[in-house]
Design a protein around this motif. Structure first.
Motif, PDB file in Angstrom:
ATOM      1  N   ALA A 138      56.231 -11.681 -11.270  1.00  0.00           N
ATOM      2  CA  ALA A 138      54.866 -11.140 -11.223  1.00  0.00           C
ATOM      3  C   ALA A 138      54.383 -10.779 -12.620  1.00  0.00           C
ATOM      4  CB  ALA A 138      54.809  -9.924 -10.307  1.00  0.00           C
ATOM      5  N   LYS A 139      55.232 -10.158 -13.396  1.00  0.00           N
ATOM      6  CA  LYS A 139      54.858  -9.755 -14.758  1.00  0.00           C
ATOM      7  C   LYS A 139      54.584 -10.975 -15.619  1.00  0.00           C
ATOM      8  CE  LYS A 139      54.447  -6.652 -18.026  1.00  0.00           C
ATOM      9  NZ  LYS A 139      53.387  -5.667 -18.053  1.00  0.00           N
ATOM     10  N   LEU A 140      55.432 -11.966 -15.530  1.00  0.00           N
ATOM     11  CA  LEU A 140      55.217 -13.167 -16.323  1.00  0.00           C
ATOM     12  C   LEU A 140      53.975 -13.915 -15.858  1.00  0.00           C
ATOM     13  CD1 LEU A 140      58.854 -14.484 -16.838  1.00  0.00           C
ATOM     14  CD2 LEU A 140      57.442 -13.122 -18.392  1.00  0.00           C
ATOM     15  N   SER A 141      53.701 -13.923 -14.571  1.00  0.00           N
ATOM     16  CA  SER A 141      52.494 -14.570 -14.060  1.00  0.00           C
ATOM     17  C   SER A 141      51.253 -13.836 -14.527  1.00  0.00           C
ATOM     18  CB  SER A 141      52.518 -14.620 -12.534  1.00  0.00           C
ATOM     19  OG  SER A 141      53.569 -15.440 -12.095  1.00  0.00           O
ATOM     20  N   ASP A 142      51.293 -12.509 -14.539  1.00  0.00           N
ATOM     21  CA  ASP A 142      50.160 -11.719 -15.012  1.00  0.00           C
ATOM     22  C   ASP A 142      49.845 -12.002 -16.468  1.00  0.00           C
ATOM     23  OD1 ASP A 142      49.908 -10.556 -12.533  1.00  0.00           O
ATOM     24  OD2 ASP A 142      50.867  -8.664 -13.112  1.00  0.00           O
ATOM     25  N   SER A 143      50.862 -12.315 -17.238  1.00  0.00           N
ATOM     26  CA  SER A 143      50.646 -12.529 -18.662  1.00  0.00           C
ATOM     27  C   SER A 143      50.425 -14.006 -19.006  1.00  0.00           C
ATOM     28  CB  SER A 143      51.832 -11.993 -19.460  1.00  0.00           C
ATOM     29  OG  SER A 143      52.980 -12.753 -19.181  1.00  0.00           O
ATOM     30  N   GLU A 144      50.379 -14.864 -18.012  1.00  0.00           N
ATOM     31  CA  GLU A 144      50.258 -16.299 -18.269  1.00  0.00           C
ATOM     32  C   GLU A 144      48.981 -16.641 -19.032  1.00  0.00           C
ATOM     33  OE1 GLU A 144      52.056 -19.806 -18.515  1.00  0.00           O
ATOM     34  OE2 GLU A 144      52.905 -18.044 -17.569  1.00  0.00           O
ATOM     35  N   ALA A 145      47.927 -15.894 -18.830  1.00  0.00           N
ATOM     36  CA  ALA A 145      46.675 -16.167 -19.543  1.00  0.00           C
ATOM     37  C   ALA A 145      46.852 -16.012 -21.048  1.00  0.00           C
ATOM     38  CB  ALA A 145      45.579 -15.234 -19.055  1.00  0.00           C
ATOM     39  N   LYS A 146      47.782 -15.163 -21.469  1.00  0.00           N
ATOM     40  CA  LYS A 146      48.023 -14.947 -22.890  1.00  0.00           C
ATOM     41  C   LYS A 146      49.097 -15.870 -23.440  1.00  0.00           C
ATOM     42  CE  LYS A 146      46.780 -10.097 -22.686  1.00  0.00           C
ATOM     43  NZ  LYS A 146      47.233  -8.727 -22.945  1.00  0.00           N
ATOM     44  N   ARG A 147      49.700 -16.670 -22.588  1.00  0.00           N
ATOM     45  CA  ARG A 147      50.850 -17.477 -22.990  1.00  0.00           C
ATOM     46  C   ARG A 147      50.521 -18.422 -24.134  1.00  0.00           C
ATOM     47  NH1 ARG A 147      55.771 -19.299 -21.925  1.00  0.00           N
ATOM     48  NH2 ARG A 147      56.233 -21.481 -21.574  1.00  0.00           N
ATOM     49  N   VAL A 148      49.398 -19.113 -24.085  1.00  0.00           N
ATOM     50  CA  VAL A 148      49.056 -20.064 -25.139  1.00  0.00           C
ATOM     51  C   VAL A 148      48.920 -19.330 -26.469  1.00  0.00           C
ATOM     52  CG1 VAL A 148      47.313 -21.676 -25.981  1.00  0.00           C
ATOM     53  CG2 VAL A 148      47.990 -21.695 -23.570  1.00  0.00           C
ATOM     54  N   GLU A 149      48.254 -18.190 -26.449  1.00  0.00           N
ATOM     55  CA  GLU A 149      48.101 -17.397 -27.661  1.00  0.00           C
ATOM     56  C   GLU A 149      49.448 -16.946 -28.204  1.00  0.00           C
ATOM     57  OE1 GLU A 149      46.275 -13.096 -28.794  1.00  0.00           O
ATOM     58  OE2 GLU A 149      45.115 -14.350 -27.442  1.00  0.00           O
ATOM     59  N   ILE A 150      50.312 -16.484 -27.321  1.00  0.00           N
ATOM     60  CA  ILE A 150      51.634 -16.030 -27.739  1.00  0.00           C
ATOM     61  C   ILE A 150      52.461 -17.178 -28.285  1.00  0.00           C
ATOM     62  CG2 ILE A 150      53.855 -15.128 -26.905  1.00  0.00           C
ATOM     63  CD1 ILE A 150      52.217 -13.400 -24.946  1.00  0.00           C
ATOM     64  N   LEU A 151      52.467 -18.295 -27.594  1.00  0.00           N
ATOM     65  CA  LEU A 151      53.309 -19.410 -28.015  1.00  0.00           C
ATOM     66  C   LEU A 151      52.834 -20.042 -29.309  1.00  0.00           C
ATOM     67  CD1 LEU A 151      54.272 -21.086 -24.648  1.00  0.00           C
ATOM     68  CD2 LEU A 151      55.639 -19.602 -26.094  1.00  0.00           C
ATOM     69  N   THR A 152      51.579 -19.865 -29.638  1.00  0.00           N
ATOM     70  CA  THR A 152      51.114 -20.359 -30.931  1.00  0.00           C
ATOM     71  C   THR A 152      51.269 -19.282 -31.991  1.00  0.00           C
ATOM     72  OG1 THR A 152      48.829 -19.742 -30.428  1.00  0.00           O
ATOM     73  CG2 THR A 152      49.478 -22.009 -29.956  1.00  0.00           C
ATOM     74  N   CYS A 153      51.742 -18.106 -31.586  1.00  0.00           N
ATOM     75  CA  CYS A 153      52.084 -17.007 -32.492  1.00  0.00           C
ATOM     76  C   CYS A 153      50.890 -16.517 -33.285  1.00  0.00           C
ATOM     77  CB  CYS A 153      53.236 -17.412 -33.397  1.00  0.00           C
ATOM     78  SG  CYS A 153      54.681 -17.877 -32.443  1.00  0.00           S
ATOM     79  N   LYS A 154      49.764 -16.420 -32.604  1.00  0.00           N
ATOM     80  CA  LYS A 154      48.571 -15.897 -33.248  1.00  0.00           C
ATOM     81  C   LYS A 154      48.302 -14.498 -32.703  1.00  0.00           C
ATOM     82  CE  LYS A 154      46.576 -20.375 -34.024  1.00  0.00           C
ATOM     83  NZ  LYS A 154      45.514 -21.300 -33.734  1.00  0.00           N
ATOM     84  N   GLU A 155      47.765 -13.679 -33.549  1.00  0.00           N
ATOM     85  CA  GLU A 155      47.435 -12.296 -33.155  1.00  0.00           C
ATOM     86  C   GLU A 155      46.164 -12.290 -32.345  1.00  0.00           C
ATOM     87  OE1 GLU A 155      49.101  -9.309 -34.307  1.00  0.00           O
ATOM     88  OE2 GLU A 155      50.710 -10.588 -34.980  1.00  0.00           O
TER      89      GLU A 155
END
Length: 103
Positions: free
Chosen positions: A86-103
């Motif tokens: 559930a936590k990982l699914s909730d944060s999926e919208a931010k996944r692309v931003e996180i994986l590209t390592c941008k603030e």
């Protein structure tokens, strides 16, 4: 170069689990960093996470840091697995931003 490797490893560390799962996550981090042609950094990272990532250290980056301190190397219960998903699914919208390592 290896930020995405670290994000994936951090997610595994956050969730925690068994000693075997930790070793698998640590080795996956090493292989990922080697994959960006950084074998020396990969070896140094592996050493660092093996020493510094123990669930028995009272740090904010230990294995299983998503749970209260001193969880150790227990397998995740079905309820804990559902909470992680559930936590990982909730944060999926931010996944692309996180994986590209941008603030």
């Amino acid at each position: 170069m290896w930020c995405a490797c670290c994000v994936d490893h951090d997610r595994a560390c956050w969730a925690g689990g068994t000693e075997e799962q930790r070793l698998a996550a640590d080795l996956k981090l090493k292989r990922c960093v080697e994959g960006v042609n950084q074998p020396e950094a990969a070896e140094a990272m592996l050493r660092g996470v093996r020493v510094g990532g123990s669930p028995y250290w009272p740090t904010s980056f230990r294995w299983g840091y998503g749970w209260p301190y001193f969880r150790g190397y227990r397998p995740l219960s079905p309820e804990e697995q559902a909470a992680v998903q559930a936590k990982l699914s909730d944060s999926e919208a931010k996944r692309v931003e996180i994986l590209t390592c941008k603030e």
